[in-house]
Motif scaffolding. Sequence first.
Motif, PDB file in Angstrom:
ATOM      1  N   SER A 163      12.066  25.548  58.585  1.00 57.20           N
ATOM      2  CA  SER A 163      12.069  26.634  59.557  1.00 57.20           C
ATOM      3  C   SER A 163      12.089  26.097  60.982  1.00 57.20           C
ATOM      4  O   SER A 163      12.861  26.557  61.827  1.00 57.20           O
ATOM      5  CB  SER A 163      10.839  27.528  59.348  1.00 57.20           C
ATOM      6  N   ILE A 181      15.069  28.738  61.678  1.00 65.32           N
ATOM      7  CA  ILE A 181      15.250  29.846  60.738  1.00 65.32           C
ATOM      8  C   ILE A 181      13.891  30.500  60.509  1.00 65.32           C
ATOM      9  O   ILE A 181      12.906  29.791  60.280  1.00 65.32           O
ATOM     10  CB  ILE A 181      15.817  29.354  59.391  1.00 65.32           C
ATOM     11  N   PRO A 182      13.792  31.819  60.580  1.00 63.07           N
ATOM     12  CA  PRO A 182      12.501  32.480  60.319  1.00 63.07           C
ATOM     13  C   PRO A 182      11.940  32.065  58.967  1.00 63.07           C
ATOM     14  O   PRO A 182      12.682  31.937  57.986  1.00 63.07           O
ATOM     15  CB  PRO A 182      12.858  33.977  60.343  1.00 63.07           C
ATOM     16  N   ASP A 212      10.383  33.560  56.745  1.00 65.38           N
ATOM     17  CA  ASP A 212      10.540  34.497  55.633  1.00 65.38           C
ATOM     18  C   ASP A 212      12.004  34.773  55.291  1.00 65.38           C
ATOM     19  O   ASP A 212      12.308  35.624  54.457  1.00 65.38           O
ATOM     20  CB  ASP A 212       9.830  35.815  55.944  1.00 65.38           C
ATOM     21  N   ASP A 213      12.933  34.046  55.911  1.00 63.18           N
ATOM     22  CA  ASP A 213      14.353  34.216  55.609  1.00 63.18           C
ATOM     23  C   ASP A 213      14.641  33.652  54.216  1.00 63.18           C
ATOM     24  O   ASP A 213      14.179  32.561  53.871  1.00 63.18           O
ATOM     25  CB  ASP A 213      15.196  33.476  56.652  1.00 63.18           C
ATOM     26  N   PRO A 214      15.395  34.373  53.367  1.00 58.83           N
ATOM     27  CA  PRO A 214      15.698  33.888  52.004  1.00 58.83           C
ATOM     28  C   PRO A 214      16.369  32.521  51.977  1.00 58.83           C
ATOM     29  O   PRO A 214      16.240  31.784  50.993  1.00 58.83           O
ATOM     30  CB  PRO A 214      16.635  34.969  51.450  1.00 58.83           C
ATOM     31  N   SER A 215      17.084  32.160  53.037  1.00 56.85           N
ATOM     32  CA  SER A 215      17.765  30.868  53.052  1.00 56.85           C
ATOM     33  C   SER A 215      16.779  29.701  53.067  1.00 56.85           C
ATOM     34  O   SER A 215      17.122  28.588  52.657  1.00 56.85           O
ATOM     35  CB  SER A 215      18.708  30.775  54.258  1.00 56.85           C
TER      36      SER A 215
END
Length: 354
Positions: free
Chosen positions: A122, A127-128, A130-133
């Motif tokens: 992250s 990237i947040p 909690d983002d699925p990626s």
Amino acid sequence: MASPAKRLKTTPLRIGTHNGHFHADEALAVYMLRLLPEYQDSTLTRSRDPAVLEECDIIVDVRNPAPDQSAGFGNRVQGQYDGTKHFDHHQRTFSETFSPEFQTKLSSAGLIYKHFATQMISHRLSIPIDDPSITLLYNKVYKDFIEAIDANDNGISAYPSDVKPAFNDKSISLPSLVGLLNPEWNDPVKTQESEDEKFLEASKLMGTVFVQKLDYYGKSWLPARDYVVKAMEGRFEHDEKGRILIFPQSIPWKDHLFTLEVEAGIEEEDKKPLYVLYSQEAEKQGWRIQCVPVSRDSFESRKPLPEPWRGMRDDALSEASGIPGGVFVHASGFIGGNETFEGALEMAKKSLGL
């Protein structure tokens, strides 16, 4: 006198690991921790004194327990793993793996990765959390990089013991390169300070490769997934069975294709894509036609380009195929090229019927 809260903010956190001969796993573990904001300015203590190590905020790859647990000789060779401060994997009863899908026992690198990698990913890739990626990258980087470090440190071979390798590739592996950085046994000026400097060199080597892998998967591999999804959705445009995929340029598509086939439940061989077309016009090389392999790591194609075309180039290829603009077809038939999209598409369509 400064308040405890202020002292906590201004005092660098301390990472502890053992001194002496070092390996790839703890070298990488230390580097990964320093990718976290709270550890980026951390100090490193390399020691085998339990009392000294217990002063650290986090301890990796250390067999010795805290002083109050070392009453007996047998206990002194045991380690601790609690997922908060102690991250050792040498205990007799240790059997931790990355997830139930894996059988490889974790090393100190795997332990640090398992507990902290989502924050690292992250932070590094913005990237947040909690983002699925994040989960996708977390699993991918472990499978394609960290697991091999874990296996190497735990003495797990990638092949059955009765398989004789054609050549020795151990000397070019990352763990072997780290091993070479250890001071020689007969070094006349070996000191703790010089050993620590070599460890930091090893940590930088492992960490640089890790960050390169992470950046590749986050900035190149992951964005390519959207292109493969789009190509799969449009694959019936040029072939009624959906056997031709088209990309605007060369991208890392293989992993995503096999994953998407599973997700879509495509099991019948005659319904799977066979050819991938992509542009290389930016390099003034026209279009490529590449065969889909039978599996992710296979050199065998689902349907190679026709045998009479293989090894041909330019006018000879155009004449053999009956398609103008031929550039080449590899001798093994796994890839070819044409000057235009129309020519590459015709090569794919003609190959389907041969």
